[in-house]
Design a protein around this motif. Structure first.
Motif, PDB file in Angstrom:
ATOM      1  N   MET B   1       0.834  -1.203   0.000  1.00 50.15           N
ATOM      2  CA  MET B   1       0.000   0.000   0.000  1.00 50.15           C
ATOM      3  C   MET B   1       0.873   1.259   0.000  1.00 50.15           C
ATOM      4  SD  MET B   1      -2.958   0.815   2.753  1.00 50.15           S
ATOM      5  CE  MET B   1      -3.617   2.440   2.875  1.00 50.15           C
ATOM      6  N   ASN B   2       0.525   2.220  -0.830  1.00 48.62           N
ATOM      7  CA  ASN B   2       1.306   3.454  -0.912  1.00 48.62           C
ATOM      8  C   ASN B   2       1.123   4.316   0.327  1.00 48.62           C
ATOM      9  OD1 ASN B   2       2.278   2.802  -3.345  1.00 48.62           O
ATOM     10  ND2 ASN B   2       0.870   4.085  -4.516  1.00 48.62           N
ATOM     11  N   GLN B   3       2.221   4.937   0.734  1.00 45.06           N
ATOM     12  CA  GLN B   3       2.128   5.906   1.825  1.00 45.06           C
ATOM     13  C   GLN B   3       1.552   7.191   1.255  1.00 45.06           C
ATOM     14  OE1 GLN B   3       5.985   6.570   3.454  1.00 45.06           O
ATOM     15  NE2 GLN B   3       5.656   5.188   5.149  1.00 45.06           N
ATOM     16  N   HIS B   8       0.405  16.283   0.855  1.00 44.30           N
ATOM     17  CA  HIS B   8      -0.598  16.014  -0.187  1.00 44.30           C
ATOM     18  C   HIS B   8      -1.989  15.881   0.427  1.00 44.30           C
ATOM     19  CE1 HIS B   8      -2.675  12.945  -2.894  1.00 44.30           C
ATOM     20  NE2 HIS B   8      -2.667  14.070  -3.570  1.00 44.30           N
ATOM     21  N   GLU B  11      -3.323  19.251   1.498  1.00 43.98           N
ATOM     22  CA  GLU B  11      -3.778  20.027   0.334  1.00 43.98           C
ATOM     23  C   GLU B  11      -5.096  19.473  -0.206  1.00 43.98           C
ATOM     24  OE1 GLU B  11      -2.903  22.779  -0.816  1.00 43.98           O
ATOM     25  OE2 GLU B  11      -3.838  22.818  -2.794  1.00 43.98           O
ATOM     26  N   LEU B  12      -5.196  18.129  -0.214  1.00 38.07           N
ATOM     27  CA  LEU B  12      -6.424  17.471  -0.668  1.00 38.07           C
ATOM     28  C   LEU B  12      -7.613  17.914   0.189  1.00 38.07           C
ATOM     29  CD1 LEU B  12      -7.239  14.981  -2.616  1.00 38.07           C
ATOM     30  CD2 LEU B  12      -7.279  13.683  -0.505  1.00 38.07           C
ATOM     31  N   ARG B  15      -8.567  21.616  -0.404  1.00 31.74           N
ATOM     32  CA  ARG B  15      -9.325  21.823  -1.655  1.00 31.74           C
ATOM     33  C   ARG B  15     -10.754  21.294  -1.538  1.00 31.74           C
ATOM     34  NH1 ARG B  15      -5.710  21.412  -7.128  1.00 31.74           N
ATOM     35  NH2 ARG B  15      -3.935  22.577  -6.345  1.00 31.74           N
ATOM     36  N   SER B  18     -12.699  23.803   0.540  1.00 34.73           N
ATOM     37  CA  SER B  18     -13.038  25.048  -0.163  1.00 34.73           C
ATOM     38  C   SER B  18     -14.081  24.796  -1.247  1.00 34.73           C
ATOM     39  CB  SER B  18     -11.786  25.723  -0.729  1.00 34.73           C
ATOM     40  OG  SER B  18     -11.352  25.063  -1.880  1.00 34.73           O
ATOM     41  N   ARG B  19     -14.013  23.635  -1.906  1.00 30.80           N
ATOM     42  CA  ARG B  19     -15.028  23.305  -2.924  1.00 30.80           C
ATOM     43  C   ARG B  19     -16.387  23.088  -2.278  1.00 30.80           C
ATOM     44  NH1 ARG B  19     -13.025  19.206  -7.621  1.00 30.80           N
ATOM     45  NH2 ARG B  19     -15.218  18.747  -7.693  1.00 30.80           N
TER      46      ARG B  19
END
Lengths: 315, 45
Positions: B1-3, B8, B11-12, B15, B18-19
């Motif tokens: 599994m990716n760290q 990131h 920031e995700l 966003r 705010s959306r």
């Protein structure tokens, strides 16, 4: 080990793609700069029309015109993302940079356009909604997808789309199409080619690089300069026509005559010159700048004329 | 599994937030507008 490390650490480009788009990127897709002129001319059509409209419905009509223009602009950017990537002026837009997925832009554009027409129809009237639908299809499909990449007369045809807002604003009040809204349409239709060709003359190389058959690229500068003059000559009597048919008073008529004569003066300067070495293209830039002020003032005077006439202050 | 990179993820979330706020404001605006249109339309009849 190195491969695993590479998999785990995402590159900035991948991050950019995986992050959801910012709301400002969606707003940028609607071309707010163009929308300002659309809102202004639409509002002028609404205010200059005979009769009255409830302020809430008037606001709704202008909002729908803005949403329709925004939706068309989004669909235009969705279709032209590849072309935008090749031009310096447009390369930083949300689609060429990958800040928004193309499918998201397409869905946003369709949703905005459809909502604008439906709200206009339900809240204001269906004739205005019908013209708004025609304007959207005209710009997003007939102009953007079909004619813009195929003919050097693209600006003339595209001008039709920008000419609809004052007509829609007028019809929102009257629910009827008469000579006046058709004249307002014709004025913007004739104004658009000299306005954009003046711009195309000093950004010519950018359009050539993107393969868009703009008139200066395909037919050359001389023909473009002649065409600028031709449309400016037609524009002069056309802007006086609302006064001539009794749709406005002398205030608009004289103002239109003066403003359009000055416009013609700038066009003459552009028409009878050739590009020299290290040319700064000052006359072309002057015509472009004046054309924007011209349209704002012309429509502003039209509204002032009609408001003063409604109050019995002028004939 | 990716760290998942913490920067990131931050920031995700920023966003998304705010959306969601922008979408909420737009929807609230339409609710008010449709209410006002309904009142005007009913009043005109």
């Amino acid at each position: 080990m190195v491969g695993l490390f590479k998999e785990q650490i995402m590159t900035s480009a991948t991050l950019q793609q995986q992050l959801p788009a910012d709301w400002r990127d969606f707003l940028a897709l609607t071309k707010p700069g163009v929308m300002r002129l659309v809102i202004f001319t639409g509002l002028c059509g609404l205010l200059a029309a005979p009769g009255s409209i409830n302020p809430v419905l008037g606001f709704t009509a202008v909002l729908c015109i803005a949403m329709g223009a925004g939706g068309s602009a989004v669909l235009n950017m969705w279709w032209e993302a590849d072309i935008d990537a090749k031009m310096k002026r447009t390369a930083n837009r949300p689609l060429p940079t990958g800040r928004i997925a193309r499918r998201d832009a397409r869905d946003f554009g369709i949703a905005l356009s459809v909502a604008a027409v439906l709200i206009m129809g339900v809240a204001v009237n269906w004739l205005a909604a019908g013209i708004l639908a025609i304007a959207t299809v005209y710009y997003a499909v007939i102009y953007t997808m079909w004619l813009k990449p195929r003919t050097p007369q693209n600006i003339v045809i595209g001008g039709g789309a920008g000419a609809f807002p004052p007509m829609i604003g007028w019809v929102a009040v009257t629910n009827d199409i008469t000579a006046m809204p058709i004249l307002l349409f014709a004025i913007i239709f004739m104004w658009t080619p000299p306005h954009f060709w003046a711009l195309a003359l000093f950004v010519k190389s950018d359009y050539a690089k993107a393969g868009i058959p703009m008139l200066p690229v395909v037919a050359g500068e001389k023909v473009t300069r002649q065409q600028i003059l031709l449309y400016s000559v037609i524009l002069l009597p056309l802007t006086i026509a609302p006064w001539a048919i009794g749709g406005t008073s002398w205030l608009y008529g004289i103002s239109a005559a003066v403003l359009s004569t000055v416009f013609l003066g700038f066009a003459v300067k552009v028409a009878f010159r050739e590009r020299g070495d290290d040319d700064t293209m000052k006359p072309e830039k002057q015509l472009f700048a004046y054309s924007i002020v011209y349209l704002f003032v012309l429509f502003g005077v039209l509204v002032a004329d009609r408001v003063l006439a409604a109050q019995g202050m002028i004939g | 599994m990716n760290q998942v990179d913490p920067e990131h993820e931050a920031e995700l979330n920023r966003r998304r937030k705010s959306r969601n706020i922008a979408m909420g404001l737009v929807l609230a605006g339409f609710v008010v507008l449709f209410y006002a249109i309904t009142i005007v339309r009913i009043g005109a009849q």
